[in-house]
Design a protein around this motif. Structure first.
Motif, PDB file in Angstrom:
ATOM      1  N   LEU A 169       0.825  -1.204   0.000  1.00 16.99           N
ATOM      2  CA  LEU A 169       0.000   0.000   0.000  1.00 16.99           C
ATOM      3  C   LEU A 169       0.862   1.257   0.000  1.00 16.99           C
ATOM      4  CD1 LEU A 169      -2.861  -0.894   2.521  1.00 16.99           C
ATOM      5  CD2 LEU A 169      -2.969  -0.857   0.030  1.00 16.99           C
ATOM      6  N   THR A 170       2.005   1.197   0.690  1.00 16.31           N
ATOM      7  CA  THR A 170       2.899   2.348   0.755  1.00 16.31           C
ATOM      8  C   THR A 170       3.333   2.779  -0.629  1.00 16.31           C
ATOM      9  OG1 THR A 170       3.706   1.690   2.952  1.00 16.31           O
ATOM     10  CG2 THR A 170       5.080   3.217   1.686  1.00 16.31           C
ATOM     11  N   ALA A 171       3.668   1.791  -1.467  1.00 16.67           N
ATOM     12  CA  ALA A 171       4.097   2.105  -2.830  1.00 16.67           C
ATOM     13  C   ALA A 171       2.962   2.734  -3.634  1.00 16.67           C
ATOM     14  CB  ALA A 171       4.588   0.826  -3.517  1.00 16.67           C
ATOM     15  N   LEU A 172       1.729   2.307  -3.359  1.00 14.11           N
ATOM     16  CA  LEU A 172       0.577   2.825  -4.093  1.00 14.11           C
ATOM     17  C   LEU A 172       0.167   4.214  -3.609  1.00 14.11           C
ATOM     18  CD1 LEU A 172      -1.612  -0.422  -4.141  1.00 14.11           C
ATOM     19  CD2 LEU A 172      -0.372   0.548  -6.073  1.00 14.11           C
ATOM     20  N   ILE A 173       0.263   4.435  -2.302  1.00  9.26           N
ATOM     21  CA  ILE A 173      -0.202   5.690  -1.720  1.00  9.26           C
ATOM     22  C   ILE A 173       0.819   6.810  -1.885  1.00  9.26           C
ATOM     23  CG2 ILE A 173      -0.869   6.812   0.451  1.00  9.26           C
ATOM     24  CD1 ILE A 173      -2.056   4.093   1.307  1.00  9.26           C
ATOM     25  N   GLY A 174       2.096   6.444  -1.837  1.00 13.84           N
ATOM     26  CA  GLY A 174       3.146   7.450  -2.004  1.00 13.84           C
ATOM     27  C   GLY A 174       3.163   8.443  -0.871  1.00 13.84           C
ATOM     28  N   GLN A 175       3.181   9.734  -1.199  1.00 16.31           N
ATOM     29  CA  GLN A 175       3.303  10.790  -0.197  1.00 16.31           C
ATOM     30  C   GLN A 175       1.953  11.354   0.241  1.00 16.31           C
ATOM     31  OE1 GLN A 175       6.343  11.566   1.174  1.00 16.31           O
ATOM     32  NE2 GLN A 175       6.929   9.786  -0.049  1.00 16.31           N
ATOM     33  N   ALA A 176       0.861  10.747  -0.186  1.00 18.49           N
ATOM     34  CA  ALA A 176      -0.467  11.249   0.173  1.00 18.49           C
ATOM     35  C   ALA A 176      -0.705  11.120   1.675  1.00 18.49           C
ATOM     36  CB  ALA A 176      -1.545  10.494  -0.597  1.00 18.49           C
ATOM     37  N   PRO A 177      -1.493  12.013   2.275  1.00 16.84           N
ATOM     38  CA  PRO A 177      -1.828  11.910   3.702  1.00 16.84           C
ATOM     39  C   PRO A 177      -2.497  10.559   3.991  1.00 16.84           C
ATOM     40  CG  PRO A 177      -2.442  14.063   2.862  1.00 16.84           C
ATOM     41  CD  PRO A 177      -2.063  13.240   1.660  1.00 16.84           C
ATOM     42  N   TRP A 178      -1.995   9.872   5.023  1.00 23.05           N
ATOM     43  CA  TRP A 178      -2.430   8.497   5.277  1.00 23.05           C
ATOM     44  C   TRP A 178      -2.348   8.183   6.762  1.00 23.05           C
ATOM     45  CZ3 TRP A 178       1.114   3.776   3.763  1.00 23.05           C
ATOM     46  CH2 TRP A 178       0.458   2.578   4.099  1.00 23.05           C
ATOM     47  N   VAL A 179      -3.382   7.515   7.275  1.00 18.23           N
ATOM     48  CA  VAL A 179      -3.385   7.039   8.664  1.00 18.23           C
ATOM     49  C   VAL A 179      -3.814   5.574   8.656  1.00 18.23           C
ATOM     50  CG1 VAL A 179      -4.505   7.209  10.927  1.00 18.23           C
ATOM     51  CG2 VAL A 179      -3.822   9.286   9.708  1.00 18.23           C
ATOM     52  N   GLN A 180      -3.076   4.757   9.372  1.00 15.56           N
ATOM     53  CA  GLN A 180      -3.433   3.351   9.534  1.00 15.56           C
ATOM     54  C   GLN A 180      -4.217   3.221  10.838  1.00 15.56           C
ATOM     55  OE1 GLN A 180      -3.499   0.752   7.801  1.00 15.56           O
ATOM     56  NE2 GLN A 180      -3.382  -1.042   9.100  1.00 15.56           N
ATOM     57  N   CYS A 181      -5.394   2.638  10.748  1.00 17.62           N
ATOM     58  CA  CYS A 181      -6.326   2.615  11.873  1.00 17.62           C
ATOM     59  C   CYS A 181      -6.498   1.198  12.409  1.00 17.62           C
ATOM     60  CB  CYS A 181      -7.667   3.170  11.383  1.00 17.62           C
ATOM     61  SG  CYS A 181      -8.872   3.454  12.671  1.00 17.62           S
ATOM     62  N   ALA A 182      -6.377   1.043  13.728  1.00 15.51           N
ATOM     63  CA  ALA A 182      -6.635  -0.210  14.444  1.00 15.51           C
ATOM     64  C   ALA A 182      -5.571  -1.274  14.223  1.00 15.51           C
ATOM     65  CB  ALA A 182      -8.017  -0.774  14.095  1.00 15.51           C
ATOM     66  N   GLU A 183      -4.571  -1.014  13.411  1.00 17.83           N
ATOM     67  CA  GLU A 183      -3.414  -1.892  13.265  1.00 17.83           C
ATOM     68  C   GLU A 183      -2.197  -1.043  13.603  1.00 17.83           C
ATOM     69  OE1 GLU A 183      -3.019  -5.575  11.197  1.00 17.83           O
ATOM     70  OE2 GLU A 183      -4.002  -5.298  13.109  1.00 17.83           O
ATOM     71  N   TYR A 184      -1.650  -1.239  14.776  1.00 18.54           N
ATOM     72  CA  TYR A 184      -0.624  -0.344  15.300  1.00 18.54           C
ATOM     73  C   TYR A 184       0.748  -0.640  14.701  1.00 18.54           C
ATOM     74  CZ  TYR A 184       1.683   2.593  18.749  1.00 18.54           C
ATOM     75  OH  TYR A 184       2.402   3.582  19.365  1.00 18.54           O
ATOM     76  N   ALA A 185       1.433   0.383  14.198  1.00 18.74           N
ATOM     77  CA  ALA A 185       2.774   0.252  13.629  1.00 18.74           C
ATOM     78  C   ALA A 185       3.818   0.715  14.645  1.00 18.74           C
ATOM     79  CB  ALA A 185       2.884   1.075  12.356  1.00 18.74           C
ATOM     80  N   ASP A 186       4.871  -0.078  14.822  1.00 15.66           N
ATOM     81  CA  ASP A 186       5.916   0.285  15.777  1.00 15.66           C
ATOM     82  C   ASP A 186       6.868   1.337  15.215  1.00 15.66           C
ATOM     83  OD1 ASP A 186       5.051  -1.567  17.738  1.00 15.66           O
ATOM     84  OD2 ASP A 186       5.982  -3.170  16.590  1.00 15.66           O
ATOM     85  N   SER A 187       6.973   1.390  13.891  1.00 18.59           N
ATOM     86  CA  SER A 187       7.881   2.343  13.263  1.00 18.59           C
ATOM     87  C   SER A 187       7.360   2.685  11.874  1.00 18.59           C
ATOM     88  CB  SER A 187       9.294   1.742  13.165  1.00 18.59           C
ATOM     89  OG  SER A 187       9.268   0.553  12.385  1.00 18.59           O
ATOM     90  N   GLY A 188       8.089   3.559  11.176  1.00 25.15           N
ATOM     91  CA  GLY A 188       7.672   3.941   9.829  1.00 25.15           C
ATOM     92  C   GLY A 188       7.106   5.343   9.789  1.00 25.15           C
ATOM     93  N   ASP A 189       6.678   5.751   8.603  1.00 24.99           N
ATOM     94  CA  ASP A 189       6.231   7.126   8.391  1.00 24.99           C
ATOM     95  C   ASP A 189       4.720   7.286   8.426  1.00 24.99           C
ATOM     96  OD1 ASP A 189       8.895   7.907   8.037  1.00 24.99           O
ATOM     97  OD2 ASP A 189       8.846   7.397   5.898  1.00 24.99           O
ATOM     98  N   VAL A 190       3.998   6.221   8.719  1.00 28.31           N
ATOM     99  CA  VAL A 190       2.543   6.275   8.688  1.00 28.31           C
ATOM    100  C   VAL A 190       2.000   6.487  10.103  1.00 28.31           C
ATOM    101  CG1 VAL A 190       0.425   5.089   8.037  1.00 28.31           C
ATOM    102  CG2 VAL A 190       2.521   4.709   6.731  1.00 28.31           C
ATOM    103  N   SER A 191       1.236   7.545  10.301  1.00 30.69           N
ATOM    104  CA  SER A 191       0.591   7.752  11.598  1.00 30.69           C
ATOM    105  C   SER A 191      -0.447   6.649  11.813  1.00 30.69           C
ATOM    106  CB  SER A 191      -0.081   9.118  11.650  1.00 30.69           C
ATOM    107  OG  SER A 191       0.875  10.158  11.671  1.00 30.69           O
ATOM    108  N   CYS A 192      -0.655   6.259  13.051  1.00 33.54           N
ATOM    109  CA  CYS A 192      -1.581   5.158  13.310  1.00 33.54           C
ATOM    110  C   CYS A 192      -2.207   5.308  14.691  1.00 33.54           C
ATOM    111  CB  CYS A 192      -0.864   3.818  13.195  1.00 33.54           C
ATOM    112  SG  CYS A 192       0.631   3.696  14.194  1.00 33.54           S
TER     113      CYS A 192
END
Length: 326
Positions: A130-153
């Motif tokens: 999904l990261t490759a598809l979304i690129g630099q667009a504003p993005w939040v991952q919901c209910a699946e918590y990420a420990d690192s990376g550039d996506v707010s969650c």
């Protein structure tokens, strides 16, 4: 009805009406109330196309949901929609099923500027694609918590919550606690299983049995429970990673002529309304589902307003709800 007529009805300037429509905080409360009342009485509908041209925004949010049939997902979407509308946005909902091809089709809306940002609830394992598809667009991952990376969650601590379930069941005397899990491509499934196993270790319980449901559904929960009942050693408690799976497990237990919780205690996860509908009522981990959705929108709007804003990872509170099933 035009914006000029709204201004005349409210007795304010056109600029004041415009500021109210654009959710500006600089409007005096009294004037805001007069404008809103005039809008309500006249059934005014703003010209969305003109607004988009003026602001270079669509005021639309794309929401990719892994399974809208999951009551927890549905509750999160309610929170997303409520918060989005409160801030002048609408949502476009895509039931992706964590299918990248389906997600790719929906994500074309980003390149076409039809949506301003995206909230996903897809399997964590799909995020690199999904990261490759979304690129630099504003993005939040919901209910699946990420420990690192550039996506707010935004999510909860699944490990701690699952471990707490095992502690509660052990306190009531359960010695053989089984787990009904789901697809391990979802991070929550991996984390809840980790919490289950950690809980068994802390409570010094040797019995361990994990059955994986084929899907997150009532029938799959029932089938998983039937396999546990047919094992050489039967569990005296079952922890399911969703209320839906737990409800299916409860039917299997009842059909086997066993009592809940006397023969087998059952605990679910999510805190959906389903937990109060089954008999006996289901003990469960309650997630703040709608608040998770609302928080996800807040994080996304920050990114839309300021693309360079820092990545945020928000942990929400959870609660164990004790009912008659355990």
């Amino acid at each position: 009805m035009s914006i000029q007529k709204i201004a005349r009805l409210a007795g304010v300037s056109v600029a004041t009406v415009s500021r109210v429509l654009n959710h500006s905080e600089s409007v005096k409360p009294k004037n805001r109330e007069r404008v809103l009342q005039a809008i309500k009485e006249s059934n005014y509908q703003p010209n969305l196309l003109a607004r988009q041209l003026r602001t270079a925004r669509s005021y639309m949010i794309l929401v990719l949901v892994s399974n809208i049939g999951n009551p927890f997902c549905a509750e999160v979407v309610k929170g997303i929609e409520e918060e989005a509308e409160k801030n002048g946005y609408r949502i476009l909902l895509c039931n992706s099923g964590s299918d990248v091809k389906r997600s790719k089709s929906a994500l074309k809306l980003l390149s076409g500027k039809i949506v301003d940002g995206i909230i996903t609830m897809d399997a964590f394992s799909k995020l690199p694609e999904l990261t490759a598809l979304i690129g630099q667009a504003p993005w939040v991952q919901c209910a699946e918590y990420a420990d690192s990376g550039d996506v707010s969650c935004v999510g909860i601590n699944d490990v701690d919550a699952a471990q707490n379930v095992i502690e509660r069941l052990a306190e009531r005397g359960s010695q053989r606690i089984a787990l009904i899990n789901h697809d391990l491509s979802y991070k929550y499934a991996r984390l809840r299983e980790r919490g289950y196993k950690t809980g068994l270790h802390v409570q010094q319980l040797e019995y361990s049995a994990v059955e994986y449901a084929s899907e997150l559904s009532f029938s799959a929960g029932k089938s998983a429970m039937e396999k546990l009942l047919n094992a050489s050693v039967r569990p005296d408690a079952v922890f399911a990673v969703s209320d839906t799976l737990a409800a299916g497990a409860m039917l299997a237990i009842s059909q086997a002529g066993l009592s809940i919780p006397e023969d087998i205690a059952v605990v679910g996860f999510d805190g959906t309304s389903l937990a109060e509908m089954v008999s006996p009522p289901l003990s469960t981990i309650e997630q703040p589902s709608q608040e998770i959705g609302r928080k996800a929108v807040g994080l996304l709007l920050k990114k839309i307003d300021n693309p360079d804003s820092p990545t945020e990872r928000v942990m929400m509170d959870w609660h164990y709800i004790s009912r008659l099933s355990a």
